[in-house]
Design a protein around this motif. Structure first.
Motif, PDB file in Angstrom:
ATOM      1  N   TYR A   1       0.918  -1.137  -0.072  1.00  0.00           N
ATOM      2  CA  TYR A   1       0.042  -0.041   0.032  1.00  0.00           C
ATOM      3  C   TYR A   1       0.943   1.117   0.016  1.00  0.00           C
ATOM      4  N   LYS A   2       1.913   1.139   0.725  1.00  0.00           N
ATOM      5  CA  LYS A   2       2.798   2.368   0.849  1.00  0.00           C
ATOM      6  C   LYS A   2       3.741   2.734  -0.410  1.00  0.00           C
ATOM      7  N   HIS A   3       4.228   1.662  -1.057  1.00  0.00           N
ATOM      8  CA  HIS A   3       5.056   1.880  -2.090  1.00  0.00           C
ATOM      9  C   HIS A   3       4.851   1.180  -3.298  1.00  0.00           C
ATOM     10  N   ALA A   4       4.180   0.334  -3.476  1.00  0.00           N
ATOM     11  CA  ALA A   4       3.781  -0.320  -4.831  1.00  0.00           C
ATOM     12  C   ALA A   4       3.017   0.402  -5.986  1.00  0.00           C
ATOM     13  N   PHE A   5       2.181   1.208  -5.603  1.00  0.00           N
ATOM     14  CA  PHE A   5       1.279   2.088  -6.469  1.00  0.00           C
ATOM     15  C   PHE A   5       1.518   3.454  -6.429  1.00  0.00           C
ATOM     16  N   VAL A   6       2.754   3.896  -6.182  1.00  0.00           N
ATOM     17  CA  VAL A   6       2.963   5.668  -6.211  1.00  0.00           C
ATOM     18  C   VAL A   6       2.930   5.774  -7.652  1.00  0.00           C
ATOM     19  N   GLY A   7       2.226   7.270  -7.758  1.00  0.00           N
ATOM     20  CA  GLY A   7       1.877   7.840  -8.955  1.00  0.00           C
ATOM     21  C   GLY A   7       0.810   6.888  -9.790  1.00  0.00           C
ATOM     22  N   ARG A   8       0.012   5.918  -9.281  1.00  0.00           N
ATOM     23  CA  ARG A   8      -0.845   5.450 -10.070  1.00  0.00           C
ATOM     24  C   ARG A   8      -2.129   5.823  -9.412  1.00  0.00           C
ATOM     25  N   GLU A   9      -3.212   5.550 -10.015  1.00  0.00           N
ATOM     26  CA  GLU A   9      -4.594   5.746  -9.553  1.00  0.00           C
ATOM     27  C   GLU A   9      -5.475   4.303  -9.000  1.00  0.00           C
ATOM     28  N   ALA A  10      -4.766   2.986  -9.451  1.00  0.00           N
ATOM     29  CA  ALA A  10      -5.388   1.800  -9.162  1.00  0.00           C
ATOM     30  C   ALA A  10      -4.287   0.764  -9.219  1.00  0.00           C
ATOM     31  N   GLY A  11      -4.630  -0.092  -8.630  1.00  0.00           N
ATOM     32  CA  GLY A  11      -3.784  -1.403  -8.671  1.00  0.00           C
ATOM     33  C   GLY A  11      -4.367  -2.807  -8.054  1.00  0.00           C
ATOM     34  N   THR A  12      -3.730  -3.860  -8.156  1.00  0.00           N
ATOM     35  CA  THR A  12      -4.293  -4.941  -7.442  1.00  0.00           C
ATOM     36  C   THR A  12      -3.483  -5.522  -6.817  1.00  0.00           C
ATOM     37  N   LEU A  13      -3.750  -6.291  -5.583  1.00  0.00           N
ATOM     38  CA  LEU A  13      -2.991  -6.971  -4.717  1.00  0.00           C
ATOM     39  C   LEU A  13      -3.440  -8.399  -4.530  1.00  0.00           C
ATOM     40  N   TRP A  14      -2.547  -9.135  -4.996  1.00  0.00           N
ATOM     41  CA  TRP A  14      -2.913 -10.727  -4.643  1.00  0.00           C
ATOM     42  C   TRP A  14      -2.466 -11.426  -3.473  1.00  0.00           C
ATOM     43  N   ILE A  15      -3.085 -11.833  -2.688  1.00  0.00           N
ATOM     44  CA  ILE A  15      -2.813 -12.988  -1.816  1.00  0.00           C
ATOM     45  C   ILE A  15      -3.212 -14.155  -1.545  1.00  0.00           C
ATOM     46  N   SER A  16      -2.227 -15.196  -1.744  1.00  0.00           N
ATOM     47  CA  SER A  16      -2.664 -16.529  -1.735  1.00  0.00           C
ATOM     48  C   SER A  16      -2.090 -17.402  -0.809  1.00  0.00           C
ATOM     49  N   LEU A  17      -2.838 -18.090   0.013  1.00  0.00           N
ATOM     50  CA  LEU A  17      -2.328 -19.063   1.143  1.00  0.00           C
ATOM     51  C   LEU A  17      -2.961 -20.237   0.825  1.00  0.00           C
ATOM     52  N   LYS A  18      -1.766 -21.388   0.623  1.00  0.00           N
ATOM     53  CA  LYS A  18      -2.316 -22.794   0.258  1.00  0.00           C
ATOM     54  C   LYS A  18      -1.835 -23.524   1.197  1.00  0.00           C
ATOM     55  N   ASN A  19      -2.417 -24.580   1.591  1.00  0.00           N
ATOM     56  CA  ASN A  19      -1.867 -25.840   2.468  1.00  0.00           C
ATOM     57  C   ASN A  19      -1.614 -26.890   1.586  1.00  0.00           C
ATOM     58  N   ARG A  20      -0.427 -27.478   1.366  1.00  0.00           N
ATOM     59  CA  ARG A  20      -0.098 -28.431   0.276  1.00  0.00           C
ATOM     60  C   ARG A  20      -0.328 -29.889   0.998  1.00  0.00           C
ATOM     61  N   PRO A  21      -0.320 -30.921   0.236  1.00  0.00           N
ATOM     62  CA  PRO A  21      -0.350 -32.339   0.773  1.00  0.00           C
ATOM     63  C   PRO A  21       0.883 -32.482   1.801  1.00  0.00           C
ATOM     64  N   ASP A  22       1.944 -32.008   1.456  1.00  0.00           N
ATOM     65  CA  ASP A  22       3.161 -32.482   2.114  1.00  0.00           C
ATOM     66  C   ASP A  22       3.115 -31.529   3.521  1.00  0.00           C
TER      67      ASP A  22
END
Length: 243
Positions: A149-170
């Motif tokens: 939020y603080k650094h990724a979208f400097v100078g932009r009006e919009a952006g997307t943030l993906w967060i993925s949490l996965k529990n693998r079989p191992d």
């Protein structure tokens, strides 16, 4: 072929039943005590946040305001964990998908006046941690989301943030936090950076979660974290023994 006699054996299990009931009462009392402790910890953390908010409102120093807001965000992250523990029926299962959503909602409100419009995309189903891993991981996730939020979208009006949490079989946990922002500067080195937030992320992932972390700074910033999920039933037995 007819029965001529019966043998009846009678055993008095009163003592055993009384012992079982005593153990059940003791477990219920300890569970209630643990819930109350988590509730009080959450309330105390919220009081600290309120005191810091009051200090923020009484200063015009932007650098200090930024530092205090970062501290508030970290404290709120821990408070969310204790809030879930107070509400849960099982004290050793924290829904990290739910936590990620609540954390993202809180951080977006903190930075909404300073950032562009960010669209969050969360992918997390049936990912549960014990408190031993939940709090350090929550601190890491809070830092990564705040940095986006603080650094990724400097100078932009919009952006997307993906967060993925996965529990693998191992039993390996796979975490991915990615944005489509400006990316990392060419001269930036994640391993050498001295900023407090990223040093905290490296330290927690490697020293507390015993995991690995990879960073890709092209076409936005992507951070991938992997670590072994603790067996909650074994950990619970160890915790009971330590008490």
């Amino acid at each position: 072929g007819a029965f001529q006699y019966f043998i009846v054996m009678i055993q008095d299990i009163t003592d055993r039943k009384e012992a079982e009931e005593k153990i059940e009462r003791s477990l219920r009392e300890k569970e209630l005590l643990l819930r109350e402790i988590h509730h009080r910890v959450k309330n105390n953390l919220q009081v600290i946040c309120s005191l810091l908010d009051m200090r923020i409102m009484r200063t015009e120093n932007q650098e200090m305001i930024g530092c205090l807001e970062d501290v508030c965000s970290k404290i709120h992250t821990m408070a969310l964990i204790h809030d879930q523990l107070y509400e849960n029926k099982q004290l050793d299962r924290i829904d990290m998908g739910r936590h990620a959503g609540e954390l993202l909602d809180h951080i977006s409100k903190v930075y909404e006046r300073k950032s562009c419009f960010v669209t969050p995309v969360i992918e997390a189903a049936n990912v549960f941690f014990s408190i031993t891993q939940a709090i350090p991981f929550a601190m890491v996730l809070s830092e990564l989301i705040s940095n986006a939020y603080k650094h990724a979208f400097v100078g932009r009006e919009a952006g997307t943030l993906w967060i993925s949490l996965k529990n693998r079989p191992d039993d390996m946990i796979h975490i991915r936090v990615k944005d489509d922002g400006v990316g990392m500067p060419d001269e930036a080195d994640f391993e050498e950076t001295t900023t407090l937030g990223l040093k905290l992320v490296r330290s927690i992932v490697r020293d507390q979660l015993m995991g690995t972390i990879r960073v890709n700074g092209e076409q936005g910033t992507e951070i991938v974290i992997e670590f072994k999920l603790l067996k909650m039933e074994n950990e619970g037995a160890q915790n009971i023994g330590s008490r």
